[in-house]
Design an enzyme around this catalytic site. Structure first.
Site, short mmCIF file in Angstrom:
data_model
loop_
_atom_site.label_atom_id
_atom_site.label_comp_id
_atom_site.label_asym_id
_atom_site.label_seq_id
_atom_site.Cartn_x
_atom_site.Cartn_y
_atom_site.Cartn_z
N TYR A 187 -14.12 16.37 2.63
CA TYR A 187 -13.81 17.73 2.19
C TYR A 187 -14.51 18.42 1.10
CZ TYR A 187 -10.43 16.89 5.95
OH TYR A 187 -9.95 16.24 7.00
N LEU A 204 -4.56 0.83 5.99
CA LEU A 204 -4.04 -0.38 6.59
C LEU A 204 -3.42 -1.33 5.83
CD1 LEU A 204 -7.05 -0.81 9.38
CD2 LEU A 204 -4.80 -0.09 9.52
#
Ligand code: FMN
Length: 368
Positions: free
Chosen positions: A185, A304
């Site tokens: 971004y 994760l």
């Protein structure tokens, strides 16, 4: 069993978290003109009952053009502030969990459909789309419309927009701000040479590419109450040739540390479709460790992390000071309860749910 480090308190600046499990920011694509909706009350409400140490609200746009999709949460006007106030009041009525907010600007990754509608760019001339902006006129994807390269005046406006959103966050009683400088971004676009090819003071050298992120950090830090933390999320590497590197992340982290940054949340990738990410359990943890080696501020590992023992090992070995969970919290919003039970610790739970604890099942049967 030794008492688990995961459930020891952690200070981010002066804010003390009850434990080291954070809920990572997660876009919901469910706002209306930037305003929080009933979905946010339900979504944040149930996560706020999870016993985690901090709940970070999704990437919240500092301007309409800074939204990823037309349905993103925003904090650029009074309506946005009022809508979020109502949501936060409902959540706070039933939870004492501290709330953080991630303030961001999507830059060239703005004006897209929600992921469940394919996530493609919405053309600037489409009624729901708009012209995206970026450090340089380089599109994210080959098929996409190129972004408009920001002028110096427009860069100043964006810095002001972050500042005003931080003031609104302060008025809302939000306990922490996380600046979004990750995942490709706007701020990350300024950091990476792959997306920033400016020849002025915002491009070229590392000092120039980090300038906007540091200026926005200072501006936000300046207006947000001193006792409340301002931290940052970065992508520590682009995982791509010629991109942003771990050594540059370390340099940025050192500079932020010196300026009083309260925490650094270490993610990776998202800048280029050429990225080669070695995805697997704990795959970003070595990046958090690399950043932690050069700064005093707490580091947060993410990506994760799904098992209690895995999270405990990350914190206990000093790879990071805390862990953040995203998808696991959606799948199992009471994960901190289960982790506490597995590791022999305790988290707070609402009175209404206390009888769900395994040792209380007996009472349940007696009452029926
Ligand atoms: C539904 C969803 C929305 C997300 N939105 C954001 C976001 O607003 N800001 C951000 O920095 N990362 C966002 N992410 C990335 C997560 O915060 C996190 O870094 C990533 O999912 C890896 O963590 P996990 O393996 O625990 O899911 C999002 C992820 C998901 C699944």
């Amino acid at each position: 069993m030794p008492s688990p480090r995961l459930f020891e308190p952690l200070k981010l600046g002066q804010l003390e978290l009850a434990n080291r499990i954070l809920i990572a920011p997660m876009c919901q694509y469910s706002a209306h003109e930037g305003n929080a909706t009933d979905w946010h009350t339900i979504h944040l409400g149930h996560l706020a009952l999870s016993g985690a140490g901090l709940l970070i609200l999704e990437a919240t746009a500092v301007s309409p053009e800074g939204r990823i999709s037309p349905d993103d949460l925003g904090l650029w006007n009074d309506d946005n502030e009022q809508a979020l106030k109502a949501t936060l009041e409902a959540v706070r009525a039933h939870s004492t969990m501290p709330l953080g907010i991630q303030l961001g600007h999507a830059g060239r990754k703005a004006s897209t459909h929600a992921p469940w509608d394919g996530g493609a760019q919405i053309a600037p001339d489409d009624p729901r789309g708009w012209q995206a902006v970026a450090p340089s006129a380089i599109a994210w994807g080959e098929e996409e419309n190129a972004p408009h390269a920001l002028t110096l005046e427009e860069i100043n406006d964006i810095r002001e927009q972050f500042k005003r959103a931080a003031e609104r966050s302060a008025r809302l009683g939000i306990e922490a701000i996380e600046l979004h400088a990750a995942h490709g971004y706007l701020l990350h676009q300024f950091l990476s040479p792959l997306s920033n090819q400016r020849s002025d003071e915002y491009g070229g050298s590392l000092e120039n590419r980090t300038r906007l992120t540091l200026e926005i950090f200072d501006a936000v830090r300046d207006v947000f109450p001193q006792e409340r933390p301002v931290g940052i999320r970065i992508s520590a590497t682009d995982w791509a040739d010629g991109g942003w590197r771990v050594e540059e992340s370390q340099a940025l982290a050192r500079e932020l540390d010196a300026r009083g940054c309260s925490f650094i949340h270490v993610s990776s990738g998202g800048l280029t479709s050429a990225q080669q990410i070695p995805v697997g359990p704990s795959y970003q943890v070595p990046l958090a460790r690399a950043i932690g080696e050069v700064v005093e501020m707490p580091t947060i590992a993410v990506g994760l992390i799904t098992e209690p023992e895995q999270a405990e090992a990350i914190v206990a070995t000093g790879d990071a000071d805390a862990v953040a969970l995203a998808r696991t919290m959606l799948y199992n919003p009471r994960w901190p309860w289960h982790a506490a039970a597995a590791l022999g610790a305790q988290v707070s739970a609402p009175n209404q749910y206390l009888r769900s604890q395994p040792r209380q099942y007996k009472d349940l049967f007696l009452d029926q």
